[in-house]
Design an enzyme around this catalytic site. Structure first.
Site, PDB file in Angstrom:
ATOM      1  CG  HIS A   1      -2.055  -0.983   1.080  1.00  0.00           C
ATOM      2  ND1 HIS A   1      -2.987  -1.174   2.061  1.00  0.00           N
ATOM      3  CD2 HIS A   1      -2.412  -1.830   0.072  1.00  0.00           C
ATOM      4  CE1 HIS A   1      -3.873  -2.079   1.680  1.00  0.00           C
ATOM      5  NE2 HIS A   1      -3.529  -2.506   0.466  1.00  0.00           N
TER       6      HIS A   1
ATOM      7  CD  GLU B   1      -2.030   3.983   3.268  1.00  0.00           C
ATOM      8  OE1 GLU B   1      -3.229   4.194   3.478  1.00  0.00           O
ATOM      9  OE2 GLU B   1      -1.640   3.113   2.462  1.00  0.00           O
TER      10      GLU B   1
ATOM     11  CB  CYS C   1      -5.861  -1.267   5.393  1.00  0.00           C
ATOM     12  SG  CYS C   1      -4.101  -1.662   5.312  1.00  0.00           S
TER      13      CYS C   1
ATOM     14  CB  CYS D   1      -1.380   1.082   6.030  1.00  0.00           C
ATOM     15  SG  CYS D   1      -0.938   0.296   4.469  1.00  0.00           S
TER      16      CYS D   1
END
Length: 168
Positions: A82, A84, A108, A111
């Site tokens: 992801h 992040e 999420c 992350c």
């Protein structure tokens, strides 16, 4: 010809600038469904990390699946990093304490763990479209427990157009 003697008043705020960098970074994602970007800024308003969602280095964008549905190993979910996570891993700073992360989509739970552990003090997000999922509910629970701030980016309806060419 009119000469300008006063500074511009329609310049970007810091929040607009860093969210713009996050959204521009998302344009690097090869994901056909969801493009997310992230930008980490320190307390001096300097960018110390950017990232977008995609496969790990050395993993082929052509051979791994981009599907959202099907058998787990035939979807993108076990493979995609992801935005992040990539922004934290790509950081030029040794310490992200007191930094902010700007992201297009609320993080999420996985992350969120990375954000909390890295010392980032605030998340500024654009969309919370998955707010009813267990993943985002867990994220908010951890953020509240750890006293890590989060807020939705408030747009003033400004549109930024970037031209990647010179007008002659």
């Amino acid at each position: 010809m009119t000469t300008k003697t006063q500074k511009r008043t329609d310049y970007l705020s810091w929040d607009e600038y860093f969210m713009g960098v996050a959204l521009l970074s998302a344009q690097r994602s090869k994901d056909p469904n969801t493009q997310v970007g992230a930008c980490v800024a320190n307390k001096d308003n300097k960018i110390v990390g950017v990232g977008y969602n995609g496969f790990p280095w050395g993993c082929s964008d052509d051979r791994l699946p981009w599907a959202r549905e099907g058998s787990y190993l035939d979807t993108k979910y076990p493979y995609v990093c992801h935005a992040e996570l990539n922004a934290v891993l790509n950081s030029t700073a040794h310490n992200l304490k007191d930094c902010r992360i700007y992201v297009g989509l609320f993080p999420c739970n996985e992350c969120t763990k990375v954000i909390i552990q890295s010392g980032i003090e605030e998340i500024i997000y654009l969309s919370d479209k998955y707010q009813d999922t267990d993943s985002v509910k867990a994220s908010k629970r951890m953020l509240d427990e750890s006293k890590t701030g989060y807020r939705q980016f408030v747009s003033k309806g400004k549109e930024v157009i970037i031209k990647l060419f010179v007008e002659e």
